[in-house]
Design a protein around this motif. Structure first.
Motif, mmCIF file in Angstrom:
data_model
loop_
_atom_site.group_PDB
_atom_site.id
_atom_site.type_symbol
_atom_site.label_atom_id
_atom_site.label_comp_id
_atom_site.label_asym_id
_atom_site.label_seq_id
_atom_site.Cartn_x
_atom_site.Cartn_y
_atom_site.Cartn_z
ATOM 1 N N ARG A 127 0.865 -1.179 0.000
ATOM 2 C CA ARG A 127 0.000 0.000 0.000
ATOM 3 C C ARG A 127 0.900 1.228 0.000
ATOM 4 O O ARG A 127 2.068 1.158 0.370
ATOM 5 N N LEU A 128 0.346 2.339 -0.435
ATOM 6 C CA LEU A 128 1.051 3.612 -0.334
ATOM 7 C C LEU A 128 0.689 4.220 1.014
ATOM 8 O O LEU A 128 -0.464 4.587 1.240
ATOM 9 N N ALA A 129 1.670 4.307 1.891
ATOM 10 C CA ALA A 129 1.417 4.768 3.256
ATOM 11 C C ALA A 129 2.296 5.953 3.629
ATOM 12 O O ALA A 129 2.426 6.284 4.803
ATOM 13 N N SER A 130 2.886 6.594 2.657
ATOM 14 C CA SER A 130 3.839 7.668 2.919
ATOM 15 C C SER A 130 3.147 8.972 3.286
ATOM 16 O O SER A 130 2.051 9.264 2.798
ATOM 17 N N PRO A 131 3.792 9.769 4.106
ATOM 18 C CA PRO A 131 3.220 11.076 4.443
ATOM 19 C C PRO A 131 3.298 12.039 3.268
ATOM 20 O O PRO A 131 4.229 11.984 2.467
ATOM 21 N N LEU A 132 2.336 12.913 3.191
ATOM 22 C CA LEU A 132 2.353 14.000 2.211
ATOM 23 C C LEU A 132 3.312 15.090 2.711
ATOM 24 O O LEU A 132 3.570 15.195 3.908
ATOM 25 N N VAL A 155 -7.058 -5.772 -1.568
ATOM 26 C CA VAL A 155 -6.686 -5.530 -2.957
ATOM 27 C C VAL A 155 -7.013 -4.099 -3.379
ATOM 28 O O VAL A 155 -6.389 -3.562 -4.296
ATOM 29 N N ALA A 156 -7.961 -3.461 -2.701
ATOM 30 C CA ALA A 156 -8.307 -2.070 -3.023
ATOM 31 C C ALA A 156 -7.125 -1.127 -2.824
ATOM 32 O O ALA A 156 -7.111 -0.018 -3.384
ATOM 33 N N GLU A 157 -6.119 -1.565 -2.045
ATOM 34 C CA GLU A 157 -4.950 -0.709 -1.846
ATOM 35 C C GLU A 157 -4.170 -0.500 -3.145
ATOM 36 O O GLU A 157 -3.498 0.527 -3.308
ATOM 37 N N ALA A 158 -4.241 -1.456 -4.066
ATOM 38 C CA ALA A 158 -3.479 -1.329 -5.316
ATOM 39 C C ALA A 158 -4.008 -0.197 -6.191
ATOM 40 O O ALA A 158 -3.241 0.702 -6.564
ATOM 41 N N PRO A 159 -5.301 -0.179 -6.551
ATOM 42 C CA PRO A 159 -5.774 0.952 -7.351
ATOM 43 C C PRO A 159 -5.709 2.283 -6.615
ATOM 44 O O PRO A 159 -5.502 3.333 -7.234
ATOM 45 N N ARG A 160 -5.850 2.249 -5.297
ATOM 46 C CA ARG A 160 -5.734 3.486 -4.522
ATOM 47 C C ARG A 160 -4.310 4.039 -4.630
ATOM 48 O O ARG A 160 -4.110 5.240 -4.851
ATOM 49 N N ALA A 161 -3.333 3.157 -4.511
ATOM 50 C CA ALA A 161 -1.932 3.589 -4.649
ATOM 51 C C ALA A 161 -1.651 4.058 -6.068
ATOM 52 O O ALA A 161 -0.975 5.071 -6.274
ATOM 53 N N ALA A 162 -2.170 3.324 -7.044
ATOM 54 C CA ALA A 162 -1.932 3.688 -8.445
ATOM 55 C C ALA A 162 -2.448 5.083 -8.740
ATOM 56 O O ALA A 162 -1.769 5.888 -9.400
ATOM 57 N N GLN A 163 -3.639 5.395 -8.260
ATOM 58 C CA GLN A 163 -4.219 6.708 -8.513
ATOM 59 C C GLN A 163 -3.361 7.811 -7.897
ATOM 60 O O GLN A 163 -3.070 8.831 -8.548
ATOM 61 N N ALA A 164 -2.933 7.603 -6.653
ATOM 62 C CA ALA A 164 -2.118 8.626 -5.982
ATOM 63 C C ALA A 164 -0.760 8.788 -6.654
ATOM 64 O O ALA A 164 -0.272 9.913 -6.824
ATOM 65 N N LEU A 165 -0.162 7.688 -7.050
ATOM 66 C CA LEU A 165 1.147 7.759 -7.706
ATOM 67 C C LEU A 165 1.047 8.427 -9.066
ATOM 68 O O LEU A 165 1.905 9.240 -9.443
ATOM 69 N N GLU A 166 0.009 8.095 -9.811
ATOM 70 C CA GLU A 166 -0.183 8.724 -11.122
ATOM 71 C C GLU A 166 -0.456 10.220 -10.976
ATOM 72 O O GLU A 166 0.052 11.034 -11.756
ATOM 73 N N GLN A 167 -1.234 10.577 -9.976
ATOM 74 C CA GLN A 167 -1.495 12.006 -9.738
ATOM 75 C C GLN A 167 -0.215 12.742 -9.365
ATOM 76 O O GLN A 167 -0.086 13.942 -9.640
ATOM 77 N N ALA A 168 0.726 12.017 -8.767
ATOM 78 C CA ALA A 168 2.013 12.618 -8.406
ATOM 79 C C ALA A 168 2.966 12.678 -9.598
ATOM 80 O O ALA A 168 4.054 13.235 -9.484
ATOM 81 N N GLY A 169 2.555 12.089 -10.719
ATOM 82 C CA GLY A 169 3.343 12.182 -11.939
ATOM 83 C C GLY A 169 4.129 10.954 -12.323
ATOM 84 O O GLY A 169 4.903 10.982 -13.285
ATOM 85 N N LEU A 170 3.933 9.855 -11.592
ATOM 86 C CA LEU A 170 4.680 8.635 -11.871
ATOM 87 C C LEU A 170 3.965 7.757 -12.892
ATOM 88 O O LEU A 170 2.727 7.782 -13.009
#
Length: 209
Positions: A127-132, A155-170
């Motif tokens: 999961r993406l658990a890093s601080p902003l 499993v919901a952690e995967a699309p949640r992480a993907a969305q946040a990472l993509e929004q961050a530009g990755l």
């Protein structure tokens, strides 16, 4: 000295030695790669055996990010030692991080914080658990691998992480594996090997079997 390095990061309560089957497989496929599976720096506080990157005693959604941040110094020391051992000190662009569960949390934190501009990250069952705020190394592609029958990390952690990472530009690829629980599957390991192959292409004389 190897051209490149793959660092495998285990889950909470485990040890680097648990990756031995994966290391044997990938070493046979890519003899040009160095593979390292260091133990996490802290003793597992729920058992006399195993190691942890951070404690999960009393962990909640509210305090998980601060625990990840507090683990960064020891995590970075562990990674620097692995690079030094491989003769790749100061060359993160020749490194791929492969994490499972808590190891995946730390691998994603390494890139989303911008501390480790590595060639790629594979996060199994994490999961993406890093601080902003996120300040990522934008050139690092990410592969998220998660079983849809995972009883430990939803499993919901995967699309949640993907969305946040993509929004961050990755650049992110998500692979959801049917019927797979909280484990490394043969398909997931094979897909990760293909991803690593794109991140760390072999020398012209090397062939991925």
């Amino acid at each position: 000295m190897s051209r490149s390095l793959v660092i495998l990061l285990h889950g909470v309560g485990s040890q680097g030695a648990g990756f031995a089957p994966v290391i044997r497989q990938w070493s046979a496929q890519r003899p040009d790669l160095a593979l390292a599976a260091p133990d996490a720096p802290f003793a597992f506080d729920r058992s006399p055996l195993g190691r942890q990157w951070f404690s999960i005693q009393g962990v909640t959604d509210a305090n998980r990010a601060e625990r990840v941040a507090a683990a960064r110094t020891a995590f970075d020391t562990t990674l620097h030692a692995a690079l030094d051992d491989a003769g790749l000190s100061g060359q993160p662009e020749r490194v791929v991080l492969v994490g499972f569960s808590q190891g995946a949390i730390m691998a994603l934190d390494a890139v989303v914080s911008g501390r480790w501009p590595v060639a790629g990250v594979v996060a199994f069952s994490g999961r993406l658990a890093s601080p902003l705020p996120y300040t990522p190394a934008l050139q690092t592609p990410v592969l998220l691998v998660h079983g849809d029958a995972d009883p430990v990390m939803p499993v919901a952690e995967a699309p949640r992480a993907a969305q946040a990472l993509e929004q961050a530009g990755l650049s992110v690829k998500t692979l959801i594996l049917p019927g797979v629980g909280h484990a490394l599957s043969a398909d997931g390991v094979a897909q990760a090997a293909t991803f690593i192959h794109t991140c760390l292409p072999p020398a012209a004389a090397e062939v991925l079997h």
